[in-house]
Structures are given as C-alpha cells and as structure tokens.
Design an enzyme around this catalytic site. Sequence first.
Site, PDB file in Angstrom:
ATOM      1  N   ARG A 104      36.712  17.197  24.088  1.00  0.00           N
ATOM      2  CA  ARG A 104      36.357  18.173  22.815  1.00  0.00           C
ATOM      3  C   ARG A 104      36.177  19.263  22.751  1.00  0.00           C
ATOM      4  O   ARG A 104      36.631  20.556  23.802  1.00  0.00           O
ATOM      5  CB  ARG A 104      34.337  17.925  23.403  1.00  0.00           C
ATOM      6  CG  ARG A 104      33.319  18.214  22.453  1.00  0.00           C
ATOM      7  CD  ARG A 104      31.846  17.680  23.564  1.00  0.00           C
ATOM      8  NE  ARG A 104      31.198  19.362  24.835  1.00  0.00           N
ATOM      9  CZ  ARG A 104      30.173  19.401  24.625  1.00  0.00           C
ATOM     10  NH1 ARG A 104      29.334  19.205  24.100  1.00  0.00           N
ATOM     11  NH2 ARG A 104      30.342  21.078  25.408  1.00  0.00           N
ATOM     12  N   THR A 108      34.709  23.459  18.080  1.00  0.00           N
ATOM     13  CA  THR A 108      33.834  23.093  16.901  1.00  0.00           C
ATOM     14  C   THR A 108      33.118  22.230  17.770  1.00  0.00           C
ATOM     15  O   THR A 108      32.458  21.356  17.112  1.00  0.00           O
ATOM     16  CB  THR A 108      34.393  22.242  16.241  1.00  0.00           C
ATOM     17  OG1 THR A 108      35.157  21.484  17.078  1.00  0.00           O
ATOM     18  CG2 THR A 108      35.615  23.239  15.557  1.00  0.00           C
ATOM     19  N   ASP A 200      29.968  20.925  33.877  1.00  0.00           N
ATOM     20  CA  ASP A 200      31.361  20.040  33.841  1.00  0.00           C
ATOM     21  C   ASP A 200      31.625  18.846  34.374  1.00  0.00           C
ATOM     22  O   ASP A 200      32.485  19.235  35.134  1.00  0.00           O
ATOM     23  CB  ASP A 200      32.562  21.101  32.428  1.00  0.00           C
ATOM     24  CG  ASP A 200      33.592  20.594  32.309  1.00  0.00           C
ATOM     25  OD1 ASP A 200      33.934  21.165  31.269  1.00  0.00           O
ATOM     26  OD2 ASP A 200      34.359  19.763  32.519  1.00  0.00           O
ATOM     27  N   ASP A 203      35.666  18.945  35.380  1.00  0.00           N
ATOM     28  CA  ASP A 203      36.086  20.102  35.969  1.00  0.00           C
ATOM     29  C   ASP A 203      35.191  20.416  37.102  1.00  0.00           C
ATOM     30  O   ASP A 203      36.172  19.981  38.697  1.00  0.00           O
ATOM     31  CB  ASP A 203      35.277  21.137  35.302  1.00  0.00           C
ATOM     32  CG  ASP A 203      36.085  21.925  34.447  1.00  0.00           C
ATOM     33  OD1 ASP A 203      37.800  21.671  34.181  1.00  0.00           O
ATOM     34  OD2 ASP A 203      35.605  23.191  33.853  1.00  0.00           O
TER      35      ASP A 203
HETATM   36  O1  LIG Z   1      28.715  14.257  24.117  1.00  0.00           O
HETATM   37  P1  LIG Z   1      30.360  15.420  23.406  1.00  0.00           P
HETATM   38  O2  LIG Z   1      29.715  16.494  23.368  1.00  0.00           O
HETATM   39  O3  LIG Z   1      31.654  14.636  22.830  1.00  0.00           O
HETATM   40  O4  LIG Z   1      30.759  15.633  24.893  1.00  0.00           O
HETATM   41  C1  LIG Z   1      30.795  14.824  25.968  1.00  0.00           C
HETATM   42  C2  LIG Z   1      31.974  14.669  26.698  1.00  0.00           C
HETATM   43  O5  LIG Z   1      32.811  16.050  26.770  1.00  0.00           O
HETATM   44  C3  LIG Z   1      33.110  15.954  28.346  1.00  0.00           C
HETATM   45  O6  LIG Z   1      34.783  15.676  28.146  1.00  0.00           O
HETATM   46  P2  LIG Z   1      35.330  16.681  28.255  1.00  0.00           P
HETATM   47  O7  LIG Z   1      35.308  17.229  26.401  1.00  0.00           O
HETATM   48  O8  LIG Z   1      34.816  17.940  28.897  1.00  0.00           O
HETATM   49  O9  LIG Z   1      36.768  15.679  28.792  1.00  0.00           O
HETATM   50  P3  LIG Z   1      37.231  16.077  29.872  1.00  0.00           P
HETATM   51  O10 LIG Z   1      36.344  14.792  30.519  1.00  0.00           O
HETATM   52  O11 LIG Z   1      38.664  16.241  29.958  1.00  0.00           O
HETATM   53  O12 LIG Z   1      36.612  16.939  30.898  1.00  0.00           O
HETATM   54  C4  LIG Z   1      32.601  14.778  28.664  1.00  0.00           C
HETATM   55  O13 LIG Z   1      32.771  13.793  30.492  1.00  0.00           O
HETATM   56  C5  LIG Z   1      32.366  13.602  27.819  1.00  0.00           C
HETATM   57  O14 LIG Z   1      33.194  12.836  27.300  1.00  0.00           O
HETATM   58  O1  LIG Z   2      26.704  19.563  29.638  1.00  0.00           O
HETATM   59  C1  LIG Z   2      28.462  18.903  30.062  1.00  0.00           C
HETATM   60  C2  LIG Z   2      28.171  18.688  28.082  1.00  0.00           C
HETATM   61  C3  LIG Z   2      29.699  18.061  28.229  1.00  0.00           C
HETATM   62  N1  LIG Z   2      30.664  17.709  28.737  1.00  0.00           N
HETATM   63  C4  LIG Z   2      30.540  18.378  30.197  1.00  0.00           C
HETATM   64  O2  LIG Z   2      31.013  17.512  31.074  1.00  0.00           O
HETATM   65  N2  LIG Z   2      28.905  18.263  29.840  1.00  0.00           N
HETATM   66 MG   LIG Z   3      34.985  18.406  30.977  1.00  0.00          MG
END
Ligand SMILES: O=P(O)(O)OC[C@H]1O[C@H](OP(=O)(O)OP(=O)(O)O)[C@H](O)[C@@H]1O
Ligand SMILES: O=c1cc[nH]c(=O)[nH]1
Ligand SMILES: [Mg+2]
Length: 209
Positions: A104, A108, A200, A203
Amino acid sequence: MGKVFVLDHPLIQHKLTYIRDKNTGTKEFRELVDEVSMLMAFEITRDLPLQEKTIETPVMETKASVLAGKKIGLVPILRAGLGMVDGMLDLIPAAKVGHVGLYRDPKTLKPVEYYIKLPSDIHERELIVIDPMLATGGSANDAIHSLKNRGAKHVRLMCLIAAPEGVEVIKQEHPDVDIYLGALDEKLDEKGYIIPGLGDAGDRLFGTK
Ligand SMILES: O=P(O)(O)OC[C@H]1O[C@H](OP(=O)(O)OP(=O)(O)O)[C@H](O)[C@@H]1O
Ligand SMILES: O=c1cc[nH]c(=O)[nH]1
Ligand SMILES: [Mg+2]
C-alpha cells in the site's frame, strides 16, 4: 451480497488480544498469528461438502463421511498474508498456494501490485485470499480482481482484523465474496490504520520498521 462472518470463538478472541498488544514481540506475534490462522481455517472449512464412503471397521462394514474432494487454493497477499499460510496448511495440507504481491503506497494508500504467481487450475478451486488486515480494502479488492481476471470463480476472503470501510469496499466490488474475520474494528485513522487494530501487520510479523 457477500456475507460477513466474525469468528468469535473464545480461543480466537483470546489470541487476538495478545496479537493486538504492543508488548507482544515478533516471535510470539508470529506464533499467535499462526495459531489463530489454524483456528480460523477450522471455521472457514465448516461448509466443505462431504460424501459417503464404505469402509470396514474391525467390527463391521459401514458407510462413513469423507471430504468430497473440493479443491482449495490459498492466496496470501504478500507480505503479511504469508504469516497466515502455515497455520492454514496444518489443517488443509493438500491446498495449493498462490501469491499476490501488493504494498500500500503510504501517501496515496493505493495498492501497488509487484508479483503474482498462481496455480494453473484456479478456475476450479475454492480460493481463500488471506491477509491479516483489511483496512481501506484497496489491497484485497485489487487481489480479488487479479484472481478473477485470471479465471477464478469462487473466492473467499479471510482477515484477522477489518475496518468497516474495507468490508464495504469488498461488499460493493465483489458481492459474490464472503468475508471471514477475527474481528471487525471501529474505523480507520487519518493514516489509514485500523483502530484499535494491531499496528502494521507486516512489520510486526517480520520485525521490520
Ligand atoms: O486494506 P488496505 O488499505 O489496502 O490495507 C491493508 C494492506 O496493508 C498491509 O500491507 P502493506 O501494504 O503494509 O504491505 P506488507 O504486507 O508488505 O507490509 C496489509 O497486510 C494489507 O495487505
Ligand atoms: O492497520 C493497518 C492498516 C493497513 N496495514 C496494516 O498492516 N495495518
Ligand atoms: Mg505493512
């Protein structure tokens, strides 16, 4: 319209509380996500069809139930969805696993797809898209569109925690998709994080920041 199930089994709720706790470190967080995923897999497979098979017990011949051979595919959204795969495979060991890589954009909040690799027979599988977090819904929405564009016919979505905003997006965009959640939280904050949420997920799972 797709149905939304909050899996309120006490063991799932108990473990979710420790997953949310900011004092839970990476090792324990990972273990808990693994355990909750297995418990959720138990619930999400409740409606798998059975068929009768004739067997012989040591005492007599009888008819008994076996799974009717419905093929399942797990599709974790990278990265954080990876943390849920092993727990689910403990219960559904024959499932095939596809991967959709999305992150994400922090400014944006729009999803950016960087990888996709799927089993060739996704059109005949019951696909379970897995991601710990359903926040704005952008990532799951994008992943499900990608699967459908490649022939997927039956898709479910399983997340540990969702915001109402994300659930609404999936219901509108994919009325054929049922959603299985550990918890439905209050809302998103101004940065698009679920509150109270767990922070997160990627993370916390992988120890990055
Ligand atoms: O519903 P949304 O607003 O799209 O957010 C949710 C997304 O955000 C996080 O991933 P992230 O972008 O942090 O990637 P990562 O898993 O690589 O940390 C989570 O694991 C989802 O995939
Ligand atoms: O709360 C949140 C939203 C998006 N992605 C995450 O990992 N946590
Ligand atoms: Mg993430």
